[in-house]
Design an enzyme around this catalytic site. Structure first.
Site, PDB file in Angstrom:
ATOM      1  N   PRO A 152       0.841  -1.194   0.000  1.00 49.16           N
ATOM      2  CA  PRO A 152       0.000   0.000   0.000  1.00 49.16           C
ATOM      3  C   PRO A 152       0.878   1.246   0.000  1.00 49.16           C
ATOM      4  O   PRO A 152       1.826   1.345   0.774  1.00 49.16           O
ATOM      5  CB  PRO A 152      -0.785  -0.110   1.310  1.00 49.16           C
ATOM      6  CG  PRO A 152      -0.614  -1.520   1.763  1.00 49.16           C
ATOM      7  CD  PRO A 152       0.695  -1.976   1.234  1.00 49.16           C
ATOM      8  N   ALA A 158       0.371   5.539  -0.186  1.00 51.16           N
ATOM      9  CA  ALA A 158      -0.581   6.652  -0.206  1.00 51.16           C
ATOM     10  C   ALA A 158      -0.441   7.453  -1.489  1.00 51.16           C
ATOM     11  O   ALA A 158       0.667   7.813  -1.896  1.00 51.16           O
ATOM     12  CB  ALA A 158      -0.351   7.554   0.999  1.00 51.16           C
ATOM     13  N   GLN A 182      -5.940  -2.064   3.159  1.00 49.54           N
ATOM     14  CA  GLN A 182      -5.103  -1.855   4.338  1.00 49.54           C
ATOM     15  C   GLN A 182      -5.763  -0.853   5.269  1.00 49.54           C
ATOM     16  O   GLN A 182      -6.186   0.232   4.849  1.00 49.54           O
ATOM     17  CB  GLN A 182      -3.709  -1.351   3.989  1.00 49.54           C
ATOM     18  CG  GLN A 182      -2.818  -1.342   5.250  1.00 49.54           C
ATOM     19  CD  GLN A 182      -1.441  -0.781   5.041  1.00 49.54           C
ATOM     20  OE1 GLN A 182      -1.296   0.410   4.819  1.00 49.54           O
ATOM     21  NE2 GLN A 182      -0.419  -1.632   5.128  1.00 49.54           N
ATOM     22  N   CYS A 197       3.991   2.465   8.809  1.00 57.58           N
ATOM     23  CA  CYS A 197       4.127   3.811   8.254  1.00 57.58           C
ATOM     24  C   CYS A 197       5.032   4.665   9.141  1.00 57.58           C
ATOM     25  O   CYS A 197       4.803   4.776  10.347  1.00 57.58           O
ATOM     26  CB  CYS A 197       2.765   4.480   8.126  1.00 57.58           C
ATOM     27  SG  CYS A 197       2.852   6.150   7.435  1.00 57.58           S
ATOM     28  N   LYS A 253       1.570  -5.672   8.610  1.00 58.08           N
ATOM     29  CA  LYS A 253       2.781  -5.141   7.979  1.00 58.08           C
ATOM     30  C   LYS A 253       3.457  -4.204   8.969  1.00 58.08           C
ATOM     31  O   LYS A 253       2.809  -3.321   9.542  1.00 58.08           O
ATOM     32  CB  LYS A 253       2.456  -4.397   6.680  1.00 58.08           C
ATOM     33  CG  LYS A 253       3.705  -3.972   5.901  1.00 58.08           C
ATOM     34  CD  LYS A 253       3.341  -3.445   4.507  1.00 58.08           C
ATOM     35  CE  LYS A 253       4.615  -3.207   3.688  1.00 58.08           C
ATOM     36  NZ  LYS A 253       5.415  -2.082   4.188  1.00 58.08           N
ATOM     37  N   HIS A 260       9.202  -4.829   6.741  1.00 56.64           N
ATOM     38  CA  HIS A 260      10.109  -3.933   6.020  1.00 56.64           C
ATOM     39  C   HIS A 260      11.379  -3.859   6.861  1.00 56.64           C
ATOM     40  O   HIS A 260      11.329  -3.457   8.027  1.00 56.64           O
ATOM     41  CB  HIS A 260       9.475  -2.551   5.879  1.00 56.64           C
ATOM     42  CG  HIS A 260      10.287  -1.602   5.055  1.00 56.64           C
ATOM     43  ND1 HIS A 260       9.724  -0.593   4.324  1.00 56.64           N
ATOM     44  CD2 HIS A 260      11.627  -1.500   4.839  1.00 56.64           C
ATOM     45  CE1 HIS A 260      10.672   0.086   3.692  1.00 56.64           C
ATOM     46  NE2 HIS A 260      11.841  -0.456   4.012  1.00 56.64           N
ATOM     47  N   ARG A 274       8.355   0.734  -3.433  1.00 60.48           N
ATOM     48  CA  ARG A 274       8.925   1.750  -4.320  1.00 60.48           C
ATOM     49  C   ARG A 274       9.517   1.158  -5.604  1.00 60.48           C
ATOM     50  O   ARG A 274       9.639   1.852  -6.603  1.00 60.48           O
ATOM     51  CB  ARG A 274       9.991   2.542  -3.560  1.00 60.48           C
ATOM     52  CG  ARG A 274       9.426   3.402  -2.431  1.00 60.48           C
ATOM     53  CD  ARG A 274      10.543   4.081  -1.650  1.00 60.48           C
ATOM     54  NE  ARG A 274      11.430   3.110  -1.041  1.00 60.48           N
ATOM     55  CZ  ARG A 274      12.734   3.300  -0.836  1.00 60.48           C
ATOM     56  NH1 ARG A 274      13.300   4.430  -1.217  1.00 60.48           N
ATOM     57  NH2 ARG A 274      13.470   2.369  -0.266  1.00 60.48           N
TER      58      ARG A 274
END
Length: 378
Positions: free
Chosen positions: A25, A27, A79, A110, A150, A180, A237
């Site tokens: 996901p 934004a 999400q 995030c 996540k 991540h 990305r």
């Protein structure tokens, strides 16, 4: 450390995902038009933009528009972000009861200051009881829908949370966890720590573990899975301006050496279609061309396109003007060497914005005051 998954794919609840690839996901990026472009190139699980749970249960108009899926999207994946277990549970129940999606992912990764300063995103797993309560509420509310988590490694190297959070998520019924390999303070800078993905896989053997971070090409995904033993990958990305990466991923994880190498004309055609799809989706050509501006540099990375031409593309005021300028590119220019690599924000942060006293007590289960105020609406 293990090898690439076989063609059985990765199972997330009752959902079988092959290849074991998830679109992260993002934004302002992973709205339905971009998801469709990626899905056309290769299969996987394609997740919506982050949706704020309070805005969802309050039926905020902007949020309800954001959770729309294209008619052909299956599996529909959403999400959710939240910091209040009761509100997160209500949102998950709403998704399940109203058939809004087939899979729920919870955002605990995030690093944006507007999120962490309220105790959300990558700040939240530090509050281990609150984290556990949120996952438990989401799983209960979702019913038969699979819920995944996540997250990042932690707030910083002195406050690593991923191993405890991974175990807690599994114990509370999460169907998979994705990591991540960066801390919140790293933001998107430095190099992702793939070893942390391997450690999480060892710590959480009973549910799939997905790795995320620095997957710029299909070969990176293969290497991550071989080096870490993870069950699949999450791509963020690396697919910016590269929707065909999902075709490469499907081929690579199936042992096929073929890779997409579109020339500049093919890239320009995809750019024009992307912008047109945004216009149809938003019902506004003006909004679409403005939103598309951030994609221009990602699509053109590595190609020999002058600064004036790039500026012209990013200042186009209409689809017709954008198409005209795309038509003026050197369409036969081949795919450039070194086109893969970092895209998007890549700098580290000096510190993570947190609520006052956030690090004082990891067992504090209090919901941060006004936690979602400044991001309500998606």
């Amino acid at each position: 450390m293990g090898g690439v998954a076989d063609n059985s794919g990765v199972r997330i609840g009752a959902i079988e995902v092959w290849p074991p690839v998830v679109l992260a996901p993002m934004a302002g990026i992973t709205s339905a038009p971009f998801r469709v472009l990626c899905r056309e190139q290769g299969p996987g699980l394609f997740v919506s933009e982050m949706i704020t749970t309070r805005a969802l249960v309050e039926r905020n108009a902007k949020t309800l528009r954001m959770i729309r899926f294209d008619r052909g999207e299956r599996t529909r994946s959403i999400q959710l972000y939240g910091v209040d277990p009761e509100v997160v549970g209500r949102a998950a129940r709403m998704v399940a009861d109203e058939g809004l999606a087939d899979h729920i992912d919870l955002n605990f990764g995030c690093p944006a200051p507007k999120v962490t300063r309220r105790g959300g995103g990558s700040a939240l797993p530090y509050k281990r009881r609150l984290f556990r309560a949120i996952v438990r509420a989401a799983v209960a509310g979702a019913g038969e829908l699979p819920v995944t988590v996540k997250m990042r490694k932690g707030i910083d190297d002195d406050h690593l949370t991923y191993l405890a959070a991974g175990r807690a998520a599994a114990e509370e019924g999460a169907s998979a966890v994705a990591l991540h390999g960066r801390t919140a303070v790293q933001h998107y800078g430095g190099v992702a720590d793939w070893e942390s993905v391997a450690r999480l896989k060892e710590a959480v053997p009973d549910i799939p573990v997905l790795g995320n971070g620095d997957i710029w090409s299909a070969d990176d995904a293969v290497r991550m899975m071989k080096e870490t033993g993870c069950d699949g990958v999450v791509v963020g990305r690396g697919c910016l301006g590269r929707p065909w990466l999902f075709g490469d991923l499907a081929r690579a994880l199936d042992g096929d050496p073929g890779r997409a190498r579109p020339n500049l004309g093919e890239v320009a055609g995809t750019m024009a279609r992307h912008a047109a799809m945004l216009a149809e989706w938003h019902g506004s050509e003006t909004q679409a061309v403005m939103e598309f501006r951030k994609h221009v540099g990602w699509y053109l990375k590595g190609f020999e396109v002058g600064g004036d031409v790039r500026r012209g593309l990013t200042t186009s005021a209409s689809l017709a003007e954008l198409r005209d300028r795309l038509d003026g590119l050197d369409h036969v220019q081949p795919w450039p060497d070194g086109a893969e690599g970092p895209r998007g924000k890549s700098s580290e942060r000096s510190h993570v914005h947190l609520p006052d006293g956030w690090l004082d007590d990891a067992d504090d289960c209090a919901v941060p005051g006004m936690a979602e105020l400044d991001i309500s609406g998606g």
